[in-house]
Design an enzyme around this catalytic site. Structure first.
Site, mmCIF file in Angstrom:
data_model
loop_
_atom_site.group_PDB
_atom_site.id
_atom_site.type_symbol
_atom_site.label_atom_id
_atom_site.label_comp_id
_atom_site.label_asym_id
_atom_site.label_seq_id
_atom_site.Cartn_x
_atom_site.Cartn_y
_atom_site.Cartn_z
ATOM 1 N N ARG A 200 -3.413 -0.289 39.118
ATOM 2 C CA ARG A 200 -3.020 -0.060 37.838
ATOM 3 C C ARG A 200 -2.180 -1.155 37.270
ATOM 4 N NH1 ARG A 200 -2.206 5.799 39.707
ATOM 5 N NH2 ARG A 200 -0.321 5.260 40.722
ATOM 6 N N PHE B 93 -9.963 11.938 34.069
ATOM 7 C CA PHE B 93 -9.157 12.434 35.167
ATOM 8 C C PHE B 93 -7.721 11.888 35.247
ATOM 9 C CE2 PHE B 93 -13.470 12.285 36.672
ATOM 10 C CZ PHE B 93 -13.995 13.659 37.043
ATOM 11 N N SER C 190 -8.310 18.554 33.036
ATOM 12 C CA SER C 190 -8.707 19.691 32.841
ATOM 13 C C SER C 190 -7.685 20.745 33.011
ATOM 14 C CB SER C 190 -10.127 20.342 33.614
ATOM 15 O OG SER C 190 -9.726 20.137 35.228
ATOM 16 N N ALA D 271 -14.003 16.594 32.785
ATOM 17 C CA ALA D 271 -14.708 15.337 32.664
ATOM 18 C C ALA D 271 -16.169 15.040 32.125
ATOM 19 C CB ALA D 271 -14.297 14.431 33.905
ATOM 20 N N ASP E 144 -10.955 7.828 37.827
ATOM 21 C CA ASP E 144 -10.134 7.927 38.838
ATOM 22 C C ASP E 144 -10.294 9.451 39.318
ATOM 23 O OD1 ASP E 144 -8.464 7.653 41.055
ATOM 24 O OD2 ASP E 144 -6.772 7.348 39.839
ATOM 25 N N CYS F 291 -11.720 8.016 46.111
ATOM 26 C CA CYS F 291 -10.802 8.308 47.262
ATOM 27 C C CYS F 291 -11.794 9.177 48.317
ATOM 28 C CB CYS F 291 -9.515 9.036 46.844
ATOM 29 S SG CYS F 291 -9.775 10.614 46.097
#
Length: 397
Positions: free
Chosen positions: A212, A228, A251, A279, A299, A339
């Site tokens: 970031r 997300f 969401s 998404a 992400d 991830c």
């Protein structure tokens, strides 16, 4: 204390001797040492087929990873003293890296603490236990954290899905002091309120911090889409870094509320729009409306949690990335993260290439990101190096 032996089959010690710390149930000599004789979390001496001691660890007869090596010196077992020692070693690295006490303090196997994760928010600690061996030592963990950090409060977020694999129940519990509903945190000069009791996992995703920080260089004067978004970690930082407008999507109603609050905290509410939507649905809708963004961040949570999810999860990553490319402007930047350990780095790179070819765009990868240094990788355990982030530029062919 005399520990019971856990005997391995012939040649099954090779991985442990090479540096790994996991023992799988099919590697155990169950004739000499039946797994059924052990209690979940029981400390053991792990032996090779000839009876040579490889080290101390703990066992869970109900789990696929049925034992974990804790120390190669059998004199040391996992107790409060060893926990304190390992936490002090972990702390010394974080204090070298960070000016303020906001980081992942303990990262499981990588810090010699299998089954334990601890995030630090100033004098508040949020811990998560994922193995029966660590669960048995919960009181010792609290005592070791008190000795190492002297925290004002400790919260156990023992509600992760991984606990089911160890036969453990799910709960959230305050073990020390009083833990507020949310705490203030600053990352890259940007303020956030982080919900500790009800937030995702342990509240904040420190692993993406360096990515970031790099991201801030790509957004000035541009239109950004953050999918997300969770608490707006990417999107709100983009707005503070000079993005013209930011659309954050999540969401979860609580996440949407959190994004709005974090935008207000930093005085960028006028720039940040928040949408509560799936998404895939919003990307489909934006594409149909011919909306275009200069920068898109993906992400997502792990689409692949187990090997059996690889095919379906990989397809989800393919769909997601291609849809994101379709709402990118002619000279757009896509930040694509995963991830999922089971989605290997080269596979994600291939997904980006295929997506760009499918829509007839030229793609160049500008940067690659990894998890931050407070999430160190154990070189023998590839699963500990799970986070991938690609910064890619898409141009007309």
């Amino acid at each position: 204390m005399t520990l019971a032996p856990l005997r391995l089959n012939k040649n099954e010690e090779r991985r442990l001797r090479a540096g790994h710390v996991w023992v799988f149930s099919n590697e155990v000599d169950t004739k000499l040492t039946p797994l059924t004789q052990f209690e979940p979390g029981q400390p053991v001496l792990i032996e090779d087929a000839a009876g040579h001691v490889l080290g101390s660890g703990y066992v869970n007869p109900h789990a696929l990873i049925c034992a974990r090596l804790v120390s190669r010196d059998p004199k040391y077992t996992l107790d409060q003293s060893l926990l304190t020692h390992r936490l002090n070693i972990a702390l010394s690295l974080r204090e070298r890296l960070f000016d303020t006490p906001y980081y992942r303090l303990a990262f499981g196997d990588s810090d010699g603490l299998p089954g334990l994760v601890v995030d630090r928010y100033g004098d508040i600690l949020v811990a998560q236990i994922t193995t029966a061996g660590m669960e048995k030592l919960k009181a010792e963990i609290v005592a070791a954290l008190q000795k190492t950090i002297h925290p004002g409060a400790i919260l156990f977020r023992n509600d992760s899905s991984g606990r089911e694999l160890e036969g453990l129940t799910s709960y959230v519990e305050t073990a020390l002091g009083e833990v507020p509903e949310s705490i203030p945190l600053e990352e890259n000069g940007v303020k956030f309120a982080v919900p500790l009791h009800t937030g995702q996992k342990t509240g904040w995703f420190y692993d993406q911090r360096p990515n970031r920080a790099r991201f801030r260089h790509y957004v000035k004067g541009l239109r950004v889409l953050d999918v997300f978004s969770y608490l707006g970690a990417w999107g709100v930082q983009a707005a503070v870094a000079g993005a013209e407008t930011v659309l954050c999507v999540d969401s979860s109603p609580k996440a949407v509320e959190g994004i709005g609050h974090n935008a207000e905290l930093n005085g960028v509410s006028a720039k940040v729009t928040v949408e509560r939507e799936d998404a895939f649905d919003i990307l489909r809708r934006l594409r149909a409306a011919r909306e275009r963004f200069d920068v898109v961040v993906l992400d997502p949570p792990a689409f692949i949690k187990r090997k059996k999810d690889i095919k379906e999860g990989t397809q989800a990553y393919q769909r997601l990335n291609q849809m994101a490319m379709q709402v990118l402007s002619k000279d757009g930047i896509l930040v694509s993260c995963s991830c999922s350990y089971h989605l290997h780095r080269d596979v994600l790179r291939d997904i980006l290439l295929k997506g760009s070819r499918h829509i007839d765009r030229f793609l160049e990868i500008i940067e690659e990101g990894h998890q931050g240094p407070d999430h160190p990788m154990h070189p023998a355990i590839p699963e500990t190096g799970y986070l991938k982030a690609f910064f890619a530029r898409l141009l007309p062919t």
